[in-house]
Design an enzyme around this catalytic site. Structure first.
Site, PDB file in Angstrom:
ATOM      1  CG  ASP A 369      -1.957  -1.097   1.192  1.00 21.81           C
ATOM      2  OD1 ASP A 369      -2.166  -1.648   0.098  1.00 21.81           O
ATOM      3  OD2 ASP A 369      -2.522  -1.418   2.247  1.00 21.81           O
ATOM      4  CG  ASP A 373       1.051   0.604   8.690  1.00 17.49           C
ATOM      5  OD1 ASP A 373       1.971   0.790   9.494  1.00 17.49           O
ATOM      6  OD2 ASP A 373      -0.148   0.762   8.974  1.00 17.49           O
TER       7      ASP A 373
END
Length: 516
Positions: A369, A373
């Protein structure tokens, strides 16, 4: 040229490059001079060397002095966290050789003379598997080794084999024999020998050829290791045990890799039941042109299945953040499900046994993504590839996918279909919106911000991230492997203090690139 004060002593040498030899544009390499000066300062404890480069408007100045000698050299060269202190070993040995000696009458007569060889060695073992070894003869570097390096390796291997056999039951070593690469794994060492009139092989003096040095170095290594391993000191006992455990672990890893080497061949999931069940393989059996996408999460996997070209694109989902292998041991890494799956699917082994020609895919693409994170997961994956599958990185076969951050739908008047524009940064988005406002074109509001790959439909993911005709990939390169290793150790290693200092100082950090 004039009188000099009695207290002012020393020698100054000035020279100019011969333009008949050095072509126009030839210049001193400052980095090469720095490396040589640093090396010499390590090899001669207490010697101060300064380099002052006055060629540009801003003068560059470097100074070196190391009172610890080659012990500090080992600490400087070591690429990983230590499991032992830096051990210093010294010894001497006498030998005889026949050399031509000039007599008083002017004749050269072959005469047997007695020589003495001094051995100085510093070494330490680390958590990694790379071997860093530097050898020198009278401060002359011998990058291709020679009899002194052969003696060190023979003495070390003989001693370690004897210790492992002696403690075979405790170490669970079985009847397998330790090989040289097992003992050298994770070792950083600097070996220097001093002797009169050394014999070199070839004019470049890169290989020491004096035969007697081999036995002298081997005896010194065996004697010094015996004293260290039989020492009653608590630290010596603990570190000696860690060395033997590491050597046995490397031996078992090598034997296991050899046993599985023949079974790791290019097969699809139906033919090879040992591949992870979660792997969505491609139909092609050819390495060239095939791609393995490492996908973050099952939600992105579902979309990627529909977006991929099943002929040559394979998918392997991972759950969240994998193990930080910079801190973990080899056994912990292999027991981690995600790390083991990645190594198994690529099919070329790991560590010293990795063979890039056996890799099952031509490209490995990290698809995470576009958030903090995702960047962390990509960093953890890079750490795994760098430590245990570095030849893949060096060959330029590791890539990072570049998914878009925003989707702008431009509304066209009448029956003309709407247009879609993808942007990959906040600055690019603002630029597109300003351009639309200037041209008085309408767009759907609010702008879609992709928080994850799972928010895209299959057509959007294919068009932006997976289709070869439209996608953008970032190739991961290693410009300087040693510097890269130090950066990985700083960012991902066990030592917290330097990392905290780096973050606090904010050196090299662009706040605009941090997604908050």
């Amino acid at each position: 040229m004039g009188k000099v004060a009695k207290a002012r002593t020393g020698t100054r040498i000035r020279y100019w490059a011969d333009r008949q030899i050095f072509t126009k544009g030839a210049a001193f390499g400052f980095d090469d001079l720095i490396a040589r000066a640093r090396q010499t300062a390590f090899l001669v404890p207490g010697l101060g060397i300064e380099i002052d480069d006055r060629r540009g408007e801003e003068h560059a100045r470097e100074s070196f002095r190391f009172d610890g000698g080659i012990s500090e050299f080992v600490d400087f060269l070591a690429p990983d966290a230590a499991i032992t202190d830096t051990w210093r070993m010294q010894g001497t040995g006498a030998y005889k050789e026949t050399v031509p000696v000039l007599q008083e009458n002017g004749h050269m007569v072959s005469t047997e003379v007695e020589r003495e060889c001094e051995v100085d060695l510093a070494l330490r073992w680390g958590q990694g598997y790379e071997t860093v070894f530097r050898s020198f003869v009278n401060i002359i570097a011998t990058p291709k080794g020679g009899t002194h390096q052969n003696g060190f390796e023979a003495g070390l291997l003989k001693f370690v084999r004897a210790e492992v056999e002696k403690n075979a039951r405790k170490l669970k070593a079985g009847n397998d024999k330790v090989e040289k690469e097992d003992a050298l794994a994770g070792l950083t060492a600097v070996l220097t020998v001093r002797l009169p009139e050394p014999q070199f092989e070839g004019q470049t003096k890169e290989v020491l050829g004096t035969p007697a040095v081999r036995a002298i170095v081997a005896n010194t290594v065996a004697k010094q290791f015996a004293e260290r391993f039989t020492s009653a000191k608590r630290d010596d006992k603990a570190q000696s045990a860690l060395v033997l455990e590491k050597v046995v672990a490397e031996m078992k890893s090598r034997i296991s890799a050899r046993a599985h080497k023949e079974t790791q061949r290019r097969k699809n999931a139906l033919e090879n039941s040992s591949l992870p069940a979660k792997l969505v393989d491609c139909r092609s059996k050819e390495t060239e042109g095939s791609e393995l996408f490492i996908v973050e999460g099952d939600s992105a996997l579902g979309t990627a299945k529909l977006a991929r070209d099943s002929e040559y694109q394979a998918l392997l989902p991972i759950r969240g953040k994998i193990l930080n292998v910079q801190k973990a041991s080899v056994s912990d890494m292999l027991s981690n499900t995600e790390c083991a799956s990645i190594i198994q699917v690529i099919g070329a082994g790991s560590g010293r046994s990795f063979e890039v020609d056996q890799a099952r895919y031509g490209k490995v693409i990290m698809m995470s993504d576009a958030d903090v994170d995702g960047a962390h997961i990509r960093t953890l994956l890079l750490t795994l590839f760098f430590r245990y599958m570095r030849p893949m990185v060096e060959a330029g076969r590791i890539f990072a996918a570049v998914p878009p951050l925003h989707r702008v739908v431009i509304i066209n008047p009448g029956s003309k279909p709407n247009e879609t524009v993808y942007t990959y940064s906040e600055a690019e988005l603002q630029g597109v919106l300003k351009q639309l406002d200037r041209s008085k074109r309408r767009y759907q509001d609010p702008i879609q911000r992709y928080k994850g790959l799972g928010e895209m439909d299959a057509d959007q993911l294919a068009e932006t991230t997976m289709d070869r005709r439209h996608r953008t990939l970032r190739r991961v390169n290693i410009g300087d492997a040693e510097n890269a290793a130090r950066v990985f150790e700083l960012l991902m290693g066990n030592d917290v203090a330097p990392r905290k200092e780096f973050i606090t100082a904010g050196e090299g950090l662009d706040r605009e690139r941090i997604d908050v």
